[in-house]
Design an enzyme around this catalytic site. Structure first.
Site, short mmCIF file in Angstrom:
data_model
loop_
_atom_site.label_atom_id
_atom_site.label_comp_id
_atom_site.label_asym_id
_atom_site.label_seq_id
_atom_site.Cartn_x
_atom_site.Cartn_y
_atom_site.Cartn_z
CE LYS A 120 8.60 -2.01 -1.34
NZ LYS A 120 7.15 -2.31 -1.32
CG PHE A 152 -0.78 -7.33 -3.46
CD1 PHE A 152 0.51 -7.56 -2.98
CD2 PHE A 152 -1.83 -7.31 -2.54
CE1 PHE A 152 0.75 -7.79 -1.64
CE2 PHE A 152 -1.59 -7.53 -1.19
CZ PHE A 152 -0.29 -7.78 -0.74
CB THR A 182 0.86 -0.27 2.77
OG1 THR A 182 1.26 -1.05 3.90
CG2 THR A 182 1.21 -1.01 1.50
CG HIS A 225 10.30 -4.36 2.66
ND1 HIS A 225 9.10 -5.01 2.83
CD2 HIS A 225 11.21 -5.02 3.43
CE1 HIS A 225 9.29 -6.05 3.67
NE2 HIS A 225 10.55 -6.06 4.04
P1 CMP Z 1 6.08 -4.01 1.56
O1 CMP Z 1 6.35 -3.35 2.88
O2 CMP Z 1 7.25 -4.20 0.67
O3 CMP Z 1 5.40 -5.43 1.82
C1 CMP Z 1 4.48 -6.01 0.95
C2 CMP Z 1 4.15 -5.13 -0.20
O4 CMP Z 1 3.00 -5.47 -0.91
C3 CMP Z 1 3.84 -3.72 0.31
O5 CMP Z 1 5.02 -3.14 0.78
C4 CMP Z 1 3.20 -3.09 -0.91
O6 CMP Z 1 4.14 -2.57 -1.80
C5 CMP Z 1 2.52 -4.29 -1.53
N1 CMP Z 1 1.09 -4.21 -1.34
C6 CMP Z 1 0.41 -4.37 -0.21
N2 CMP Z 1 -0.92 -4.24 -0.44
C7 CMP Z 1 -1.06 -4.02 -1.76
C8 CMP Z 1 -2.16 -3.82 -2.61
N3 CMP Z 1 -3.41 -3.84 -2.14
N4 CMP Z 1 -1.93 -3.60 -3.92
C9 CMP Z 1 -0.67 -3.61 -4.40
N5 CMP Z 1 0.43 -3.81 -3.64
C10 CMP Z 1 0.23 -4.00 -2.33
#
Ligand code: CMP
Length: 140
Positions: free
Chosen positions: A9, A57, A91, A115
């Site tokens: 990212k 989000f 995450t 990701h």
């Molecule tokens: P990713 O694996 O890219 O898939 C969805 C993304 O949403 C996750 O990684 C995080 O970067 C983001 N994400 C998930 N939960 C939250 C949260 N509570 N606040 C902000 N970003 C989030």
């Protein structure tokens, strides 16, 4: 053999962690099938994260994902989807296990360095989202 789609990212690229993460990917036994650096357009980020559209989000996540270039790759390994998810950790980097990629390199839940696809089916769609047939020729 299984494939998964990964994204390094904008925070990982900005903080110059790409080399370390790619090195770790190879050390852990993944084969890199395809790899490129791209700067997502707003429309592309919104489409990629469409599944999270209703989440609070979503807007900020899309804004973050277009804030700078990202590196996307299709990886291959036995059980690649779960293997990658285990390697990156939770995450939220505060909850991630020691030595996972997010524990080592992520800044926050949003700027969480990487990701990974969450299922084999989504991995296939996400790989197709980023890579053309030509770029994947003979690799899947
Ligand atoms: P990713 O694996 O890219 O898939 C969805 C993304 O949403 C996750 O990684 C995080 O970067 C983001 N994400 C998930 N939960 C939250 C949260 N509570 N606040 C902000 N970003 C989030």
């Amino acid at each position: 053999m299984e494939q998964t789609l990964i994204i390094l990212k904008p925070d990982a690229v900005k903080n110059k962690h790409v080399g370390h993460i790619l090195s770790r990917i190879e050390q852990e036994g993944f084969n890199i099938l395809a790899l490129k650096k791209v700067h997502l357009k707003d429309k592309e980020a919104k489409k990629f994260y469409e599944v999270h559209k209703a989440r609070p989000f979503y807007k900020d996540l899309c804004k973050f994902m277009v804030s700078g270039p990202v590196v996307v790759a299709a990886l291959e390994a036995p059980g690649a989807v779960e293997k990658w998810r285990k390697l990156i950790g939770a995450t939220d980097p505060a909850q991630a296990d020691a030595n996972t990629i997010r524990k080592l390199y992520a800044e926050s839940k949003e700027a969480n360095a990487v990701h990974g696809s969450d299922s084999e089916k989504n991995a296939k769609n996400e790989i197709k989202f980023f890579f053309s047939k030509d770029e994947l020729k003979g690799k899947l």
